[in-house]
Design an enzyme around this catalytic site. Sequence first.
Site, PDB file in Angstrom:
ATOM      1  N   GLU A 163       0.827  -1.206   0.000  1.00  0.00           N
ATOM      2  CA  GLU A 163       0.000   0.000   0.000  1.00  0.00           C
ATOM      3  C   GLU A 163       0.863   1.258   0.000  1.00  0.00           C
ATOM      4  O   GLU A 163       0.595   2.214  -0.733  1.00  0.00           O
ATOM      5  CB  GLU A 163      -0.913   0.023   1.238  1.00  0.00           C
ATOM      6  CG  GLU A 163      -1.859  -1.160   1.327  1.00  0.00           C
ATOM      7  CD  GLU A 163      -1.292  -2.374   2.052  1.00  0.00           C
ATOM      8  OE1 GLU A 163      -2.086  -3.133   2.622  1.00  0.00           O
ATOM      9  OE2 GLU A 163      -0.055  -2.572   2.058  1.00  0.00           O
TER      10      GLU A 163
ATOM     11  N   CYS B 115      -1.906  -3.021   7.291  1.00  0.00           N
ATOM     12  CA  CYS B 115      -1.385  -2.887   8.653  1.00  0.00           C
ATOM     13  C   CYS B 115      -1.715  -1.482   9.182  1.00  0.00           C
ATOM     14  O   CYS B 115      -2.172  -0.604   8.432  1.00  0.00           O
ATOM     15  CB  CYS B 115       0.127  -3.140   8.672  1.00  0.00           C
ATOM     16  SG  CYS B 115       1.123  -1.827   7.933  1.00  0.00           S
TER      17      CYS B 115
END
Length: 142
Positions: A63, A96
């Site tokens: 990401e 995360c």
Amino acid sequence: MASNTDPEFPFEKILQISKSALTNSYSPYSKFSVAATLFTEDGKMFTGVNVENASFGLTMCAERTAIGAAVSHGYRKFKAIMVVTGSKGEEYIGPCGACRQVLAEFGTDWDVYICNKENKYRKCTVSELLPHAFTPDSLKGS
């Protein structure tokens, strides 16, 4: 599994790009490949993969590599990100905490698609991933 009802979001194309990018993941330690494709508000796409490091704290998530690629090309407004992992069945592994915070830096009302190996997915917004996020607006008035 949510349904994709946004006609301006090329879900199938982005899913194919993301799944193809999984093979570029550098994950010799965890053996857990992740790819992310970021879709800008004007239709550009930027893909990232996880890049692990023997010094584990220096590992870069998919990401954040996708966000870095988009930002380095001058993009700051995003419509959606698709995160694809090698997980199976009904397992959906989301970004995360660090990635959630980085996503929130660019707004909390854009979409996140969390996909598994079997093309099943969940859709949510950044604000649903990170409620009560610390954002640039949090610094106003300080």
